[in-house]
Motif scaffolding. Structure first.
Motif, PDB file in Angstrom:
ATOM      1  N   PRO A  50       0.587  -1.169  -0.292  1.00  0.00           N
ATOM      2  CA  PRO A  50       0.257   0.420  -0.525  1.00  0.00           C
ATOM      3  C   PRO A  50       0.853   1.025  -0.179  1.00  0.00           C
ATOM      4  N   GLY A  51       0.521   2.517  -0.807  1.00  0.00           N
ATOM      5  CA  GLY A  51       0.820   3.323  -0.398  1.00  0.00           C
ATOM      6  C   GLY A  51       2.559   3.631  -1.915  1.00  0.00           C
ATOM      7  N   MET A  52       2.013   2.682  -2.851  1.00  0.00           N
ATOM      8  CA  MET A  52       3.123   2.674  -3.718  1.00  0.00           C
ATOM      9  C   MET A  52       2.731   1.867  -5.313  1.00  0.00           C
ATOM     10  N   THR A  53       3.169   2.626  -6.107  1.00  0.00           N
ATOM     11  CA  THR A  53       3.015   2.223  -7.726  1.00  0.00           C
ATOM     12  C   THR A  53       3.393   1.421  -8.612  1.00  0.00           C
ATOM     13  N   VAL A  54       3.029   0.314  -8.735  1.00  0.00           N
ATOM     14  CA  VAL A  54       3.644  -0.126  -9.644  1.00  0.00           C
ATOM     15  C   VAL A  54       3.005  -0.064 -11.048  1.00  0.00           C
ATOM     16  N   ALA A  55       4.412   0.190 -12.364  1.00  0.00           N
ATOM     17  CA  ALA A  55       3.525   0.565 -13.109  1.00  0.00           C
ATOM     18  C   ALA A  55       3.932  -0.855 -14.216  1.00  0.00           C
ATOM     19  N   THR A  56       2.918  -1.163 -15.252  1.00  0.00           N
ATOM     20  CA  THR A  56       2.679  -2.165 -16.385  1.00  0.00           C
ATOM     21  C   THR A  56       2.416  -1.797 -16.884  1.00  0.00           C
ATOM     22  N   VAL A  57       1.473  -2.691 -17.732  1.00  0.00           N
ATOM     23  CA  VAL A  57       1.005  -1.954 -19.398  1.00  0.00           C
ATOM     24  C   VAL A  57      -0.712  -2.782 -19.205  1.00  0.00           C
ATOM     25  N   SER A  58      -2.013  -2.562 -20.174  1.00  0.00           N
ATOM     26  CA  SER A  58      -3.063  -3.339 -19.971  1.00  0.00           C
ATOM     27  C   SER A  58      -3.038  -4.524 -20.864  1.00  0.00           C
ATOM     28  N   HIS A  59      -2.133  -4.216 -21.361  1.00  0.00           N
ATOM     29  CA  HIS A  59      -2.514  -5.515 -22.407  1.00  0.00           C
ATOM     30  C   HIS A  59      -1.570  -6.025 -22.177  1.00  0.00           C
ATOM     31  N   THR A  60      -2.766  -7.032 -21.444  1.00  0.00           N
ATOM     32  CA  THR A  60      -1.955  -8.533 -20.984  1.00  0.00           C
ATOM     33  C   THR A  60      -3.010  -9.462 -20.512  1.00  0.00           C
ATOM     34  N   ALA A  61      -2.091 -10.183 -19.788  1.00  0.00           N
ATOM     35  CA  ALA A  61      -4.126 -11.136 -18.974  1.00  0.00           C
ATOM     36  C   ALA A  61      -4.039 -10.235 -17.585  1.00  0.00           C
ATOM     37  N   VAL A  62      -5.328 -10.441 -17.906  1.00  0.00           N
ATOM     38  CA  VAL A  62      -5.805  -9.510 -16.383  1.00  0.00           C
ATOM     39  C   VAL A  62      -4.617 -10.378 -15.228  1.00  0.00           C
ATOM     40  N   ALA A  63      -4.002 -11.389 -15.324  1.00  0.00           N
ATOM     41  CA  ALA A  63      -3.518 -11.258 -13.671  1.00  0.00           C
ATOM     42  C   ALA A  63      -2.213 -10.449 -13.286  1.00  0.00           C
ATOM     43  N   THR A  64      -1.424 -10.103 -14.301  1.00  0.00           N
ATOM     44  CA  THR A  64      -0.577  -8.729 -14.244  1.00  0.00           C
ATOM     45  C   THR A  64      -1.188  -8.336 -13.255  1.00  0.00           C
ATOM     46  N   VAL A  65      -1.439  -7.209 -13.134  1.00  0.00           N
ATOM     47  CA  VAL A  65      -2.246  -6.281 -12.562  1.00  0.00           C
ATOM     48  C   VAL A  65      -3.315  -6.734 -11.020  1.00  0.00           C
ATOM     49  N   ALA A  66      -3.668  -8.269 -11.250  1.00  0.00           N
ATOM     50  CA  ALA A  66      -4.035  -8.601 -10.295  1.00  0.00           C
ATOM     51  C   ALA A  66      -2.991  -9.220  -9.055  1.00  0.00           C
ATOM     52  N   ALA A  67      -2.039  -9.478  -9.805  1.00  0.00           N
ATOM     53  CA  ALA A  67      -1.157  -9.458  -8.266  1.00  0.00           C
ATOM     54  C   ALA A  67      -0.793  -8.025  -8.223  1.00  0.00           C
ATOM     55  N   ILE A  68      -0.920  -6.931  -8.521  1.00  0.00           N
ATOM     56  CA  ILE A  68      -0.210  -5.677  -8.123  1.00  0.00           C
ATOM     57  C   ILE A  68      -1.415  -5.577  -7.258  1.00  0.00           C
ATOM     58  N   GLU A  69      -2.523  -5.449  -7.426  1.00  0.00           N
ATOM     59  CA  GLU A  69      -3.689  -5.232  -6.101  1.00  0.00           C
ATOM     60  C   GLU A  69      -3.529  -6.122  -4.722  1.00  0.00           C
ATOM     61  N   MET A  70      -2.867  -7.288  -5.180  1.00  0.00           N
ATOM     62  CA  MET A  70      -2.484  -8.648  -4.236  1.00  0.00           C
ATOM     63  C   MET A  70      -2.182  -8.282  -2.925  1.00  0.00           C
ATOM     64  N   VAL A  71      -0.894  -7.038  -3.628  1.00  0.00           N
ATOM     65  CA  VAL A  71      -0.356  -6.854  -2.421  1.00  0.00           C
ATOM     66  C   VAL A  71      -0.837  -5.909  -2.403  1.00  0.00           C
ATOM     67  N   GLY A  72      -1.684  -4.811  -2.455  1.00  0.00           N
ATOM     68  CA  GLY A  72      -2.415  -3.492  -2.018  1.00  0.00           C
ATOM     69  C   GLY A  72      -1.642  -2.071  -2.790  1.00  0.00           C
ATOM     70  N   ALA A  73      -0.893  -3.209  -3.846  1.00  0.00           N
ATOM     71  CA  ALA A  73      -0.202  -1.751  -4.314  1.00  0.00           C
ATOM     72  C   ALA A  73      -1.326  -1.082  -5.728  1.00  0.00           C
ATOM     73  N   THR A  74      -1.076  -0.105  -6.510  1.00  0.00           N
ATOM     74  CA  THR A  74      -1.477   0.565  -7.209  1.00  0.00           C
ATOM     75  C   THR A  74      -1.177   0.921  -8.361  1.00  0.00           C
ATOM     76  N   LEU A 111      -0.649   1.904 -16.007  1.00  0.00           N
ATOM     77  CA  LEU A 111      -0.553   1.220 -16.748  1.00  0.00           C
ATOM     78  C   LEU A 111      -0.673   1.620 -17.784  1.00  0.00           C
ATOM     79  N   LEU A 112      -0.127   1.428 -19.014  1.00  0.00           N
ATOM     80  CA  LEU A 112       1.184   2.414 -19.743  1.00  0.00           C
ATOM     81  C   LEU A 112       0.588   2.149 -21.059  1.00  0.00           C
ATOM     82  N   ASP A 113       1.036   2.336 -22.037  1.00  0.00           N
ATOM     83  CA  ASP A 113       0.082   1.772 -23.337  1.00  0.00           C
ATOM     84  C   ASP A 113       1.617   1.272 -24.394  1.00  0.00           C
ATOM     85  N   ILE A 114       1.135   0.542 -25.012  1.00  0.00           N
ATOM     86  CA  ILE A 114       2.094  -0.397 -26.000  1.00  0.00           C
ATOM     87  C   ILE A 114       2.717  -0.016 -27.327  1.00  0.00           C
TER      88      ILE A 114
END
Ligand SMILES: Cc1ncc(COP(=O)(O)O)c(C=O)c1O
Length: 385
Positions: A87-111, A114-117
């Motif tokens: 929590p209180g930290m951002t993790v940058a990744t992409v939106s064009h991915t399996a939803v799992a990539t983004v789910a993992a970030i929220e699983m640890v409470g981070a924000t 999502l960047l473009d490709i």
């Protein structure tokens, strides 16, 4: 009047987009032996098979440490937790991915951010990453990590991303769910960032017969922390030194993966041969084959073509007995669970949204027979010509 009987020839069976059952059937004897061995051992979770697989995987990858876990999503989550991202930290990744990539970030409470490709390779635009690290979007917690997704079997534009993370003093985590064995500059993906997560889902280039995952790193302290976190934070049994989770690799999956690991490079070579056949079939048509990055090897987890008439193309291929898929039909930021609440980079995600409308994946896996490959090629020439 006796009319001659007209008998239409039987239609050949549909070629599915993926066929994990064909892989099992082709390897039945060796897999059944390995499964029998694991069953007879009487030890089913985190035992000898798992330890041997971790050691064999780390040797194959060329990374000092590998830690097995329950699936690829957890592998990402465990790396983030092990690095202290929360929590209180951002993790940058992409939106064009399996939803799992983004789910993992929220699983640890981070924000997630999502960047473009890049539209040619469908992977993160490194310029946008540099821009957000230099000038973070207002209102977001500080960016403390980046997850670089290597998509479809090919590296993302990793070197400028690594340089940007180094300048910013933050770790780059490789999402290697789709790139087992692919290289960049002669080095295997999964050895370039701070740590890497691999899914071992049944349809992956290295796949189990159920859920499984593994992560790799050269950071000894991180590997030790994650080995504890994956099992309740235990360093010794029943004593939690830290808060952990339950995400263990089971012995049956490990035994299967030990049989399959030595077959991985051969399987990737077969995927490449099939991809070349598809490239040849598409030559001279309106559809360009997937772009290969220079100085990289592709392992064709997916063979992805692109067309503004994607849905019609898929329907025509289906008529020819060729199954297709879409990876991914709806970008993460437009899915109901994320819509209007996840942050996007300054570029918006226009290329991501265009790709989601146009990409189409063709069947590509080692068990495709030569006859099936020819049928896909004929169908491509017919519908794309
Ligand atoms: C890019 C990517 N990241 C993460 C995952 C998550 O892996 P798993 O399904 O094993 O949790 C997958 C697999 O679907 C994937 O393709």
């Amino acid at each position: 009047m006796n009319l001659p009987e007209t008998v239409s020839p039987p239609r050949p069976a549909m070629i599915p987009l993926a066929d994990p059952g064909a892989a099992y059937r082709a390897q039945r004897d060796v897999l059944d032996d390995a499964l029998g061995r694991a069953l007879d051992s009487g030890w089913y979770i985190l035992g000898g098979e798992g330890a041997a697989f971790e050691q064999e995987f780390s040797a194959w990858l060329g990374a000092p440490h590998a830690v097995g876990c329950a699936n690829g999503t957890d592998a990402l989550m465990l790396i983030l937790r092990g690095l202290g991202i929360g929590p209180g930290m951002t993790v940058a990744t992409v939106s064009h991915t399996a939803v799992a990539t983004v789910a993992a970030i929220e699983m640890v409470g981070a924000t997630p951010l999502l960047l473009d490709i890049d539209p040619d390779t469908y992977t993160m635009d490194p310029d946008e990453l540099v821009a957000v690290l230099d000038d973070p979007p207002p209102g977001l917690p500080p960016i403390r990590a980046v997850i670089a997704v290597h998509l479809y079997g090919q590296a993302c534009d990793l070197l400028p991303m690594l340089a940007a993370c180094e300048t910013a003093g933050i770790p780059l985590i490789e999402d290697c769910a789709q790139c087992h064995g692919a290289t960049l500059g002669g080095r295997k993906l999964g050895t370039l960032g701070h740590a890497a997560a691999f899914s071992l889902y049944p349809t992956k280039n290295l796949g189990a017969l159920g859920d499984a995952g593994i992560l790799a790193t050269r950071d000894t302290a991180l590997a030790e922390r994650i080995s504890a976190i994956r099992q309740y934070g235990w360093k010794s049994r029943y004593i939690s030194d830290m808060v952990g989770v339950n995400s263990r690799l089971d012995e049956l999956q490990a035994a299967v993966l030990r049989v399959r690991l030595p077959m991985l490079d051969g399987g990737n070579a077969r995927r490449n041969a099939i991809a070349t056949a598809y490239d040849d079939a598409l030559a001279g048509t309106a559809i360009t084959p997937p772009v290969r990055r220079e100085d990289a090897t592709h392992v064709f987890h997916q063979y992805v073509i692109r067309s503004p008439e994607r849905d019609e193309l898929a329907a025509l291929l289906k008529e020819q007995g060729v199954g297709t898929g879409i990876h991914y039909p709806v970008p993460v930021h437009l899915q109901p669970a994320y819509l209007d609440r996840v942050a996007l980079g300054p570029a918006g995600c226009a290329e991501t949204e265009a790709a989601a409308r146009e990409v189409l994946s063709l069947p590509v896996y080692p068990e495709l027979t030569d006859e099936q490959v020819v049928r896909v090629c004929e169908a491509l020439k017919l519908v794309a010509g």
